[in-house]
Design an enzyme around this catalytic site. Structure first.
Site, mmCIF file in Angstrom:
data_model
loop_
_atom_site.group_PDB
_atom_site.id
_atom_site.type_symbol
_atom_site.label_atom_id
_atom_site.label_comp_id
_atom_site.label_asym_id
_atom_site.label_seq_id
_atom_site.Cartn_x
_atom_site.Cartn_y
_atom_site.Cartn_z
ATOM 1 N N TRP A 1 20.225 -2.904 -46.507
ATOM 2 C CA TRP A 1 21.069 -2.909 -45.310
ATOM 3 C C TRP A 1 20.462 -2.044 -44.218
ATOM 4 O O TRP A 1 20.527 -2.387 -43.029
ATOM 5 C CB TRP A 1 22.494 -2.456 -45.638
ATOM 6 C CG TRP A 1 23.173 -3.404 -46.573
ATOM 7 C CD1 TRP A 1 23.585 -3.153 -47.852
ATOM 8 C CD2 TRP A 1 23.493 -4.783 -46.314
ATOM 9 N NE1 TRP A 1 24.134 -4.288 -48.395
ATOM 10 C CE2 TRP A 1 24.094 -5.299 -47.483
ATOM 11 C CE3 TRP A 1 23.326 -5.629 -45.216
ATOM 12 C CZ2 TRP A 1 24.533 -6.618 -47.577
ATOM 13 C CZ3 TRP A 1 23.761 -6.938 -45.320
ATOM 14 C CH2 TRP A 1 24.357 -7.421 -46.483
ATOM 15 N N ASP B 1 26.833 3.689 -41.567
ATOM 16 C CA ASP B 1 27.284 2.467 -42.233
ATOM 17 C C ASP B 1 27.986 2.917 -43.512
ATOM 18 O O ASP B 1 27.343 3.329 -44.478
ATOM 19 C CB ASP B 1 26.073 1.574 -42.545
ATOM 20 C CG ASP B 1 26.452 0.345 -43.378
ATOM 21 O OD1 ASP B 1 27.595 0.272 -43.863
ATOM 22 O OD2 ASP B 1 25.579 -0.528 -43.555
ATOM 23 N N LYS C 1 34.815 -4.360 -48.932
ATOM 24 C CA LYS C 1 34.392 -3.610 -50.116
ATOM 25 C C LYS C 1 35.518 -2.681 -50.587
ATOM 26 O O LYS C 1 35.947 -2.751 -51.719
ATOM 27 C CB LYS C 1 33.137 -2.790 -49.820
ATOM 28 C CG LYS C 1 32.014 -3.590 -49.114
ATOM 29 C CD LYS C 1 30.994 -4.182 -50.048
ATOM 30 C CE LYS C 1 30.057 -5.207 -49.425
ATOM 31 N NZ LYS C 1 29.155 -4.776 -48.378
#
Ligand SMILES: *Cc1c(COP(=O)(O)O)cnc(C)c1O
Length: 366
Positions: free
Chosen positions: A107, A178, A202
């Site tokens: 990511w 993030d 998530k």
């Protein structure tokens, strides 16, 4: 409420992930008729009183959960974390400027690629050559001379690594995080951050909305004209409804905030998460059969990555685990092996069940 209703299996998915049973039951009822309105939540206008209340409570409960002060805006956006990869430089990076990134996995690499659309990314750390087995310590971060911000990924969902401290940036450099896969899994000192973002799917709710927490002074920084849908300032000014927002996911995220508060808040959640992960890591450490790629000091409490001695045995593990009522234990396609994602809503008993199974499997195949 028991966590193992007989028609539900143990879902170790990395995302979208498991939701609290209490929340799902409430959602079932509100889909039919919310607040005695005679309509379900998905059928209400985003300008209706019912949604006004849902949204106001989601904002307030988010602030309560994260202990977020008035100097921050809470936004519900769309496009997932992936959209944030370009919204952040678009809103915060001056023309020709540099932004610093800690490259700790898939990511982080994706976010750095999008930064190039607007300016120059600088890798303050790059874990590629060490196979992303750990996250950097403060001393291992090498900042550029004058970065517009520093971006890091607090939990690396695929590699199973996590920061257990909040990095410090040079004076005046906003910290951007993030937090997709560990937001609200532990107490948060919001004052250290300029911007935090997390796709809901998530640890917060269903896919479809992205939580953004941004320090108010950063709203004024935008160095270029932007479409309204790309502007943090517009989202803040329009109460996260510049157009029809994803009403349903935002409503569910609001219920998850209430669930966190009911558990006792992030201090209690953190203890639960630490205890859950310990059960599994202890079993992994006690075995020569299973190995974990993540360095001990960087282990994630959310995504626990491990493997058996061979890919063939991994395959058997996954098939037999599925037969035993455990799904989505397959590791990311880039790493192979197994990954047990045990987000906030994942039941503690499920971790015990996995460990029992791991021991039996080792006995049979070890
Ligand atoms: C899942 C994930 C993403 C991607 O999220 P999308 O909502 O699919 O864009 C980004 N970063 C991390 C750390 C993730 O776990």
């Amino acid at each position: 409420m028991t966590a193992t209703a007989t028609d539900r299996i143990l879902n170790f998915s990395a995302g979208p992930g498991v939701l609290p049973e209490d929340v799902l039951r409430q959602v079932q009822s509100d889909i039919w008729n919310i607040d005695g309105s005679g309509m379900g939540i998905m059928e209400h206008s985003h300008r209706a009183k019912v949604y006004d209340k849902v949204l106001a409570e989601a904002f307030a409960d988010c602030r309560a959960v994260g202990n977020i002060g008035d100097d921050y805006e809470v936004l519900f956006m769309t496009g997932g974390a992936t959209a944030q990869n370009h919204l952040i430089p678009a809103n915060l990076l001056p023309e020709g400027g540099t932004a610093d990134y800690a490259v700790t996995g898939y990511w982080a690499k994706k976010t750095i690629a999008e930064c190039k659309l607007y300016g120059t990314p600088h890798a303050a750390f790059d874990g590629e050559s060490t196979n992303f087995e750990f996250v950097p310590s403060q001393d291992e971060l090498k900042f550029s001379a004058n970065p517009a911000y520093f971006h890091y990924t607090s939990n690396n969902t695929i590699r199973g690594t996590q920061y257990h401290y909040v990095p410090e940036t040079p004076a005046g450099v906003p910290l951007v995080c993030d937090m997709c896969s560990d937001i609200f899994s532990r107490p948060l000192d919001i004052s250290k951050f300029g911007l935090i973002y997390a796709g809901a799917q998530k640890n917060l709710g269903p896919a479809g909305t992205t939580l953004v927490i941004i320090r108010k002074d950063l709203l004024e920084r935008s160095p270029r004209p932007l479409p309204g849908m790309m502007s943090y300032k517009v989202f803040a000014a329009k109460e996260s409804r510049p157009n029809t927002p994803p009403v349903f996911p935002i409503y569910v995220v609001g219920l998850v905030f209430k669930w966190i508060l009911k558990q006792g808040g992030l201090g209690v959640i953190e203890q639960q998460n630490a205890a859950k992960a310990k059960v599994i890591y202890d079993a992994l450490d006690a075995s020569d059969f299973y190995t974990t790629p993540a360095r001990t000091d960087s282990r994630s409490l959310m995504n626990l990555v491990f493997r058996t001695p061979s890919p063939e045995t991994d395959k058997k593990f996954l098939a037999e685990a599925f037969e035993a009522g455990m799904d989505n234990l397959k590791g990311h396609r880039s790493t192979g092996g197994m990954r047990a994602s045990i987000y906030n809503a994942f039941p503690a008993e499920g971790c015990e069940t996995l460990v029992q199974f791991m021991r039996e499997f080792e006995r049979r195949h070890g």
